[in-house]
Design an enzyme around this catalytic site. Structure first.
Site, PDB file in Angstrom:
ATOM      1  N   GLU A 119     -12.476  74.790 -48.706  1.00 22.66           N
ATOM      2  CA  GLU A 119     -13.839  74.266 -48.821  1.00 22.66           C
ATOM      3  C   GLU A 119     -14.270  73.998 -50.257  1.00 22.66           C
ATOM      4  O   GLU A 119     -14.924  74.818 -50.870  1.00 22.66           O
ATOM      5  CB  GLU A 119     -14.851  75.155 -48.099  1.00 22.66           C
TER       6      GLU A 119
ATOM      7  N   HIS B  89     -10.746  80.400 -47.695  1.00 24.82           N
ATOM      8  CA  HIS B  89     -10.378  81.740 -47.251  1.00 24.82           C
ATOM      9  C   HIS B  89      -9.428  81.703 -46.069  1.00 24.82           C
ATOM     10  O   HIS B  89      -9.328  80.673 -45.396  1.00 24.82           O
ATOM     11  CB  HIS B  89     -11.654  82.495 -46.840  1.00 24.82           C
TER      12      HIS B  89
ATOM     13  N   ASP C  35     -22.777  73.535 -42.229  1.00 28.52           N
ATOM     14  CA  ASP C  35     -21.596  74.391 -42.126  1.00 28.52           C
ATOM     15  C   ASP C  35     -21.642  75.058 -40.763  1.00 28.52           C
ATOM     16  O   ASP C  35     -22.613  75.739 -40.430  1.00 28.52           O
ATOM     17  CB  ASP C  35     -21.589  75.416 -43.270  1.00 28.52           C
TER      18      ASP C  35
ATOM     19  N   GLU D 152     -15.327  70.942 -45.701  1.00 27.06           N
ATOM     20  CA  GLU D 152     -14.474  72.057 -45.259  1.00 27.06           C
ATOM     21  C   GLU D 152     -13.781  71.741 -43.949  1.00 27.06           C
ATOM     22  O   GLU D 152     -14.380  71.170 -43.047  1.00 27.06           O
ATOM     23  CB  GLU D 152     -15.325  73.331 -45.075  1.00 27.06           C
TER      24      GLU D 152
ATOM     25  N   ASP E 210     -13.807  76.841 -38.726  1.00 34.48           N
ATOM     26  CA  ASP E 210     -14.909  76.782 -39.694  1.00 34.48           C
ATOM     27  C   ASP E 210     -14.861  75.393 -40.338  1.00 34.48           C
ATOM     28  O   ASP E 210     -13.810  74.976 -40.828  1.00 34.48           O
ATOM     29  CB  ASP E 210     -14.630  77.897 -40.720  1.00 34.48           C
TER      30      ASP E 210
ATOM     31  N   HIS F 211     -14.174  85.628 -43.409  1.00 33.05           N
ATOM     32  CA  HIS F 211     -13.654  85.554 -44.774  1.00 33.05           C
ATOM     33  C   HIS F 211     -12.558  86.592 -44.977  1.00 33.05           C
ATOM     34  O   HIS F 211     -12.798  87.687 -45.461  1.00 33.05           O
ATOM     35  CB  HIS F 211     -14.787  85.724 -45.805  1.00 33.05           C
TER      36      HIS F 211
HETATM   37 MN    MN Z   1     -17.898  77.145 -43.473  1.00 31.50          MN
HETATM   38 MN    MN Z   2     -15.545  78.832 -44.757  1.00 32.51          MN
END
Ligand code: MN
Ligand code: MN
Length: 289
Positions: free
Chosen positions: A188, A155, A85, A273, A96, A163
């Protein structure tokens, strides 16, 4: 609606991240050290002109999120189900992304999250309710024979906030939030062959600053000085200089920083994600080339 120049910063972060991710995937191989992989990905982000939005998460097998190697970690990859991630920001505007890599024999579990992400992106457009996205994620993962992880969510993204609202749940919810054109969100899906619910372990290598207030301890003050550079974004214990255990504990107790303990499920977990900009008739996935 975001300003056009703000969206361009998100796009730039996403483009760098997409390039970094394809390089990063190649580094994850049996026998390679987790610490080397994490550090080389973070270096690559900087080389490409991005800033590291949060420590590279390398979560293995039953770990779902928030794992990153410590400074003295000597562990290497085995036949693991690996989640990478990664986050990049430009001037605080964050992209992200996460990808799972199967070094063992968990291809189906890995694909469940990939397919759920694809299906979820299909339903995104301005005006759609996040509950519709959540329903698709749950249905897809369930159809694949696995459980969505219900207490981890996608998010919104805001400047220096990874977030932000709205949460995008991985299971059906009663009514969510209608997405707007120009909104930046991360979706995600997490799939599990265990409970589909993560719990906090006692181990943390990632922290973030919650608020600043005076603290006497010199150890704590030294850490605070380093941590302030990251604003409200997460940082790794391994990024800090010297011996930091006592200072981190003091800052945590004082409510100045928070820890992100490693999250585990009782089973194997995969994750996929991407970050996208919501458009009138669909979306622009910024973390793909
Ligand atoms: Mn992430
Ligand atoms: Mn994320």
């Amino acid at each position: 609606m975001q300003e056009a120049d703000v969206l361009d910063k998100y796009r730039e972060a996403g483009r760098i991240l997409a390039e970094v991710r394809s390089e990063a995937i190649k580094k994850v191989q049996i026998g390679e050290k987790l610490l080397d992989v994490a550090e080389s990905i973070e270096r690559l982000i900087l080389q490409k002109g991005g800033a590291v939005a949060f420590p590279v998460n390398i979560s293995l097998n039953d770990e779902a999120a928030h794992a990153t190697p410590s400074k003295d970690d000597v562990s290497t990859f085995g036949r693991d189900l690996v989640k990478l991630d990664i986050g990049v920001h430009i001037d605080g505007y964050i992209a992200d992304t996460a990808v799972s890599i199967d070094l063992g024999s968990n291809r189906e579990l890995l694909e469940a999250s990939n397919i759920a992400l694809e299906q979820a992106i299909e339903v995104v457009h301005a005006g759609v309710d996040t509950a519709a996205i959540s329903a698709v994620i749950e249905q897809t993962i369930t159809d694949c024979g696995f459980h969505p992880v219900v207490n981890l969510t996608g998010h919104g993204l805001e400047r220096y906030t990874q977030h932000a609202p709205p949460p995008i749940h991985n299971r059906r919810t009663q009514g969510g939030t209608k997405l707007k054109e120009g909104q930046v969100i991360a979706i995600e899906p997490f799939s599990s062959n265990g409970n589909g619910r993560v719990y906090e372990t006692g181990k943390a290598e990632i922290y973030s600053l919650v608020k600043t207030k005076p603290i006497r301890s010199p150890e704590a003050r030294a850490i605070l000085k380093e941590a302030e550079v990251y604003k409200s974004l997460p940082f790794a214990k391994r990024w800090l200089k010297g011996r930091v255990d006592m200072g981190l504990k003091q800052l945590e107790t004082a409510g100045i920083i928070r820890a992100y303990p490693v999250l585990k499920d009782k089973g194997l977990v995969s994750q996929a994600e991407d970050t996208l900009i919501v458009t009138a008739d669909g979306s622009e996935v910024i973390t793909r080339i």
